[in-house]
Design an enzyme around this catalytic site. Sequence first.
Site, PDB file in Angstrom:
ATOM      1  N   HIS A  99      -4.284   4.435  -2.984  1.00 44.09           N
ATOM      2  CA  HIS A  99      -5.316   4.951  -2.086  1.00 44.09           C
ATOM      3  C   HIS A  99      -6.644   4.214  -2.248  1.00 44.09           C
ATOM      4  O   HIS A  99      -7.470   4.234  -1.336  1.00 44.09           O
ATOM      5  CB  HIS A  99      -5.493   6.449  -2.296  1.00 44.09           C
ATOM      6  CG  HIS A  99      -4.398   7.258  -1.686  1.00 44.09           C
ATOM      7  ND1 HIS A  99      -4.596   8.491  -1.114  1.00 44.09           N
ATOM      8  CD2 HIS A  99      -3.075   6.998  -1.544  1.00 44.09           C
ATOM      9  CE1 HIS A  99      -3.446   8.959  -0.646  1.00 44.09           C
ATOM     10  NE2 HIS A  99      -2.506   8.073  -0.908  1.00 44.09           N
ATOM     11  N   HIS A 135       7.525   6.084  -3.024  1.00 45.85           N
ATOM     12  CA  HIS A 135       8.103   7.423  -3.067  1.00 45.85           C
ATOM     13  C   HIS A 135       9.316   7.505  -3.990  1.00 45.85           C
ATOM     14  O   HIS A 135       9.977   8.545  -4.048  1.00 45.85           O
ATOM     15  CB  HIS A 135       8.447   7.891  -1.655  1.00 45.85           C
ATOM     16  CG  HIS A 135       7.232   8.216  -0.845  1.00 45.85           C
ATOM     17  ND1 HIS A 135       7.278   8.630   0.469  1.00 45.85           N
ATOM     18  CD2 HIS A 135       5.917   8.192  -1.171  1.00 45.85           C
ATOM     19  CE1 HIS A 135       6.046   8.834   0.915  1.00 45.85           C
ATOM     20  NE2 HIS A 135       5.209   8.568  -0.069  1.00 45.85           N
TER      21      HIS A 135
END
EC number: 1.11.1.21
Length: 735
Positions: A99, A263
């Site tokens: 991020h 993920h």
Amino acid sequence: MDTNNTGKCPFHHGATTSPKSSGTTNNDWWPNALNLNILRQHDKKSNPMGEEFDYAEEFSKLDYDALKQDVRDLMRDSQDWWPADFGHYGPFFIRMSWHAAGTYRIGDGRGGGGTGNQRFAPLNSWPDNGNLDKARRLLWPIKQKYGNKISWADLLVLAGNVAIEDMGGPVIGFGAGREDIWHPEEDIYWGSEKEWLTGDKRYSGDRELENPLAAVEMGLIYVNPEGPDGKPDPIKAAHDIRETFGRMGMNDEETVALIAGGHTFGKAHGAGNPDHVGPEPEAAPIEAQGLGWQNTYGSGKGRDTITSGLEGAWTANPTQWDNGFFDLLFGYEWWLTKSPAGAYQWQAVDPDEKDLAPDAEDPSVKVPTVMLTTDLALRHDPEYEKISRRFHKNPDEFADAFARAWFKLLHRDMGPKARYLGPEVPAEDFIWQDPVPTVDYELTDAEVEELKAKILDSGLTVSELVTTAWASASTFRNSDKRGGANGARIRLAPQKDWEVNQPEQLEKVLSVLENIQSQLDKKVSIADLIVLGGSAAVEKAAKEAGFDVTVPFAPGRGDATQEQTDVEGFAVLEPVSDGFRNYQKKEYSVSPEELLIDKAQLLDLTAPEMTALIGGMRALGANYGGTQHGVFTDCVGTLTNDFFVNLLDMGIEWKPVDYNLYEGRDRKTGEVVRTATRVDLVFGSNSILRAIAEVYAQDDNKGKFVEDFIAAWVKVMNADRFDLKLNKKAQLTSK
């Protein structure tokens, strides 16, 4: 509160420290006024390190291996105040690093992890960055220990890289060199919404995302994981994924690798009703000490954490690199459900017990694995599915693709490899780094003077030489350190064909310079000759104005090849407007003068530097297409301050002809004596820019103007020369 007993404002001197106490500001009165603040952000006054601080020098003293070991140890040292899911902070740190870097967008090169801006608003309070304040606090003891030797910007990104390694994942290296900023950036346009997560507000037409944005909603890094506008449609989600990742410079294969690889680790958090979550860090009370999103659900942490509202892990081994993501994605059918927080997500139909995930706090407890709508896009979109199935069948290929895409994600905003620091910089050059061959020649002062004489005797005009040098160097973007004169990519596609570069004139100039190069006794790059030609022209123009100057020149640029140039990747650097050349491709919703300020900020110019360059470029006749707009001189090609003198002449009255064209008429005769664009006239209209223009229009500042123009010119010419520490000031002597 009893208002009768409330003290009066104590600021006798009128200073104010918050919007509530600041009274009515200039921006309140004139909200459409030109914002010059972005040209003076990150001022030395805000930097606690001082002007002499050299981060590269400090980093060279770092025990890099010890730092990495401390990060590894931290990841297994679960803290009671914010316990690690599954006993390992690795997935948490990967999200933090992702991020930090993932805000980058290729449109203007802004965003990314290169400045440590995740510490400041608005990023520190974006909904998508929920609870990452805790990740940064976990790292604080390490930052405190190593101090100036590691920047926050580097540490925030390195932590995720170390996490992948520690969990058995593939990485290909790491380059440090990111320097911290000390307050929020003012130049980045994150969108115009006044609220978080407002759906399709930044779209128009057939779901066309506003440029240069690379996220679908305010407060998100990329896409809504529940699907477009919160609707669980994997096919439509694929459209958003492709656009947002594409605007970060990622192709389909890199996108699939990043989503699936990312993920493979960790879990999403949505244990309960989001109403239990308190305000973000910037809105938190003072006693929270910068921590936001306080959670009153259960323990407020661990298995009771609420972040995105989605809940669950993607794989059965969320702290281990494996092929589990694809095994589950293709191994089951998935049914739509909702998390405890009410977010759309998907669960496997009749999963085997081996494919259940461990509870975040108790590994003996098993919970369902999940997929998000955006994960299922990798199965339902035809192109993504082909890549995903290939990766599923070829785990080594998947691992390599992820490692390369992850490295690109972390380093995309760092510019050329020459800026990288540390022992883990990969030897391989990647085309997205815009590689330039190194040169092995040196030029003596005498040889430089001889070259300048050859160029000036070639028949090329001052205007042609200046325009070409500017076109080459001014592609530089300080945001992601791309572009610039090094590499001479102005010779190559796509730059050689850009309208703003006047291809016919450019071909003529390059042909002459290449002919000079071919007749030299030693190797000199075209990149150096382009810049040297501009410098020689500036010296000649200054001499015509009565000043003997030497424009500092530092050889050492290389010539890139077409094979080293990503044509599509460089296309985003094409100027839609360049006020320095009085060029505007078409009319935009943003004014030409605003586009000038944006261009100046990307070139890392101050307001005085921008002003001096505009005045000089007009005097040198560097306008696109040879137009006379703003050329307020009868001595084109002479470096005079005539632009400022005539702009401020009260004997001329300006009238609009159309939106971006004005006529200057003699107040007595009514005769049209000048024409100008909005870019020209803003230096007389805006009170701040007019104040600077007045300095350069003064009779006693003709020499100062020449000196300041040369200093700003050299700054632009050397903007991408990261091997050069400082530009030498022009040596100016009045004749």
